[in-house]
Scaffold this motif. Structure first.
Motif, PDB file in Angstrom:
ATOM      1  N   THR A   1     -57.805  -1.171 -63.471  1.00 39.89           N
ATOM      2  CA  THR A   1     -57.168   0.164 -63.881  1.00 39.89           C
ATOM      3  C   THR A   1     -55.912   0.213 -64.073  1.00 39.89           C
ATOM      4  N   ARG A   2     -55.336  -0.209 -63.009  1.00 43.18           N
ATOM      5  CA  ARG A   2     -53.746  -0.107 -63.006  1.00 43.18           C
ATOM      6  C   ARG A   2     -53.016  -0.930 -63.826  1.00 43.18           C
ATOM      7  N   ASP A   3     -53.525  -2.303 -63.965  1.00 36.25           N
ATOM      8  CA  ASP A   3     -52.792  -3.177 -64.933  1.00 36.25           C
ATOM      9  C   ASP A   3     -53.075  -2.656 -66.239  1.00 36.25           C
TER      10      ASP A   3
ATOM     11  N   CYS B   1     -45.759  -2.204 -55.007  1.00 34.91           N
ATOM     12  CA  CYS B   1     -44.819  -2.174 -56.311  1.00 34.91           C
ATOM     13  C   CYS B   1     -43.582  -1.411 -56.264  1.00 34.91           C
ATOM     14  N   LEU B   2     -42.619  -1.722 -57.129  1.00 32.51           N
ATOM     15  CA  LEU B   2     -41.485  -0.984 -57.230  1.00 32.51           C
ATOM     16  C   LEU B   2     -41.880   0.346 -58.410  1.00 32.51           C
ATOM     17  N   ALA B   3     -42.673   0.128 -59.155  1.00 34.50           N
ATOM     18  CA  ALA B   3     -42.860   1.054 -60.132  1.00 34.50           C
ATOM     19  C   ALA B   3     -44.424   0.982 -60.386  1.00 34.50           C
ATOM     20  N   GLY B   4     -44.666   2.267 -61.140  1.00 28.80           N
ATOM     21  CA  GLY B   4     -46.199   2.476 -61.184  1.00 28.80           C
ATOM     22  C   GLY B   4     -46.995   3.296 -60.081  1.00 28.80           C
ATOM     23  N   PRO B   5     -48.323   3.684 -60.640  1.00 28.03           N
ATOM     24  CA  PRO B   5     -49.048   4.243 -59.513  1.00 28.03           C
ATOM     25  C   PRO B   5     -49.781   3.446 -58.558  1.00 28.03           C
ATOM     26  N   LEU B   6     -49.905   4.054 -57.414  1.00 29.78           N
ATOM     27  CA  LEU B   6     -50.984   3.348 -56.521  1.00 29.78           C
ATOM     28  C   LEU B   6     -52.360   3.970 -56.805  1.00 29.78           C
ATOM     29  N   VAL B   7     -53.255   2.841 -56.950  1.00 33.16           N
ATOM     30  CA  VAL B   7     -54.606   3.035 -57.618  1.00 33.16           C
ATOM     31  C   VAL B   7     -55.680   2.633 -56.558  1.00 33.16           C
TER      32      VAL B   7
END
Length: 224
Positions: free
Chosen positions: A169-171, A42-48
């Motif tokens: 969780t990430r979504d 992803c370009l944005a957001g955490p890695l989960v």
């Protein structure tokens, strides 16, 4: 008159979960832990990263039937993942979730961050006598038997369950981010480099959720 020939009975396709649980059972151990991640590209957001431990001495037939549709999270619809999520939490002996933020990914690098998160998730669920499975990549040594499984989220029940937990969780996080960062449409692309996401970056700039170490063409016109 000769009796009309009966059409051959079609066999129902085997539920994918049965095949995945059979793979785990082949290790011959009571405990099987699996780990997988969501948001790596992803370009944005955490890695989960998530890890799930199954106890095969306590896992009942009804538990496995409840997870009969378990499979790689990428092959599931969002609705199916949401339906599987509470079942996994109920059936699994242990579940762990590790999240790594965009600035941390930028500092350490994506691959290093990914492996460390998978390791930490497995370390939280593993117990004596278990085998620890990771999807694709081997992780740092643990005091347990380990194996990296290529395409593991479509082969191992423990890894597939971890992939569902990580993705859901990430979504959910990115849907909340859509409210706090309106305009970037995080709820639709959840941080991936879609055309709409790149257009939003060019129009609005970046947020604290964006990974600046990614050499995306969407960043080229911005003064970072």
């Amino acid at each position: 008159m000769a009796a009309a020939a009966r059409a051959p009975r079609r066999r129902r396709p085997r539920p994918p979960g049965r095949r995945l649980f059979a793979f785990d059972r082949e290790f011959g151990t009571r405990f099987v832990a699996g780990a997988d991640e969501a948001g790596r590209g992803c370009l944005a957001g955490p890695l989960v990263a998530a890890a799930v431990l199954f106890d095969y001495e306590r896992l009942s037939r009804s538990d496995m039937r409840a997870l009969s549709t378990l499979n790689d999270s990428k092959q599931q619809t969002a609705e199916r993942r949401e339906a599987l999520y509470p079942v996994i939490l109920r059936v699994a002996t242990r579940v762990a979730v590790i999240s790594r933020c965009a600035p941390g990914i930028d500092r350490r690098g994506l691959h290093v961050t990914n492996l460390a998160a998978l390791h930490d998730a497995l370390a939280r669920v593993a117990r004596d006598g278990c085998i620890c499975l990771s999807d694709g990549f081997p992780v740092a040594e643990l005091p347990h038997d380990q194996q990296a499984v290529v395409g593991g989220d479509a082969r191992s029940a423990a890894i597939a369950a971890a992939s569902v937990v990580a993705k859901v969780t990430r979504d959910r996080f990115m849907h909340r981010a859509d409210v706090t960062h309106p305009g970037w449409e995080f709820a639709s692309h959840v941080g991936y480099a879609t055309r709409e996401h790149r257009a939003a970056i060019e129009r609005l700039g970046i947020t604290p959720l964006h990974r600046l170490s990614f050499q995306s063409a969407a960043y080229q016109q911005l003064a970072l």
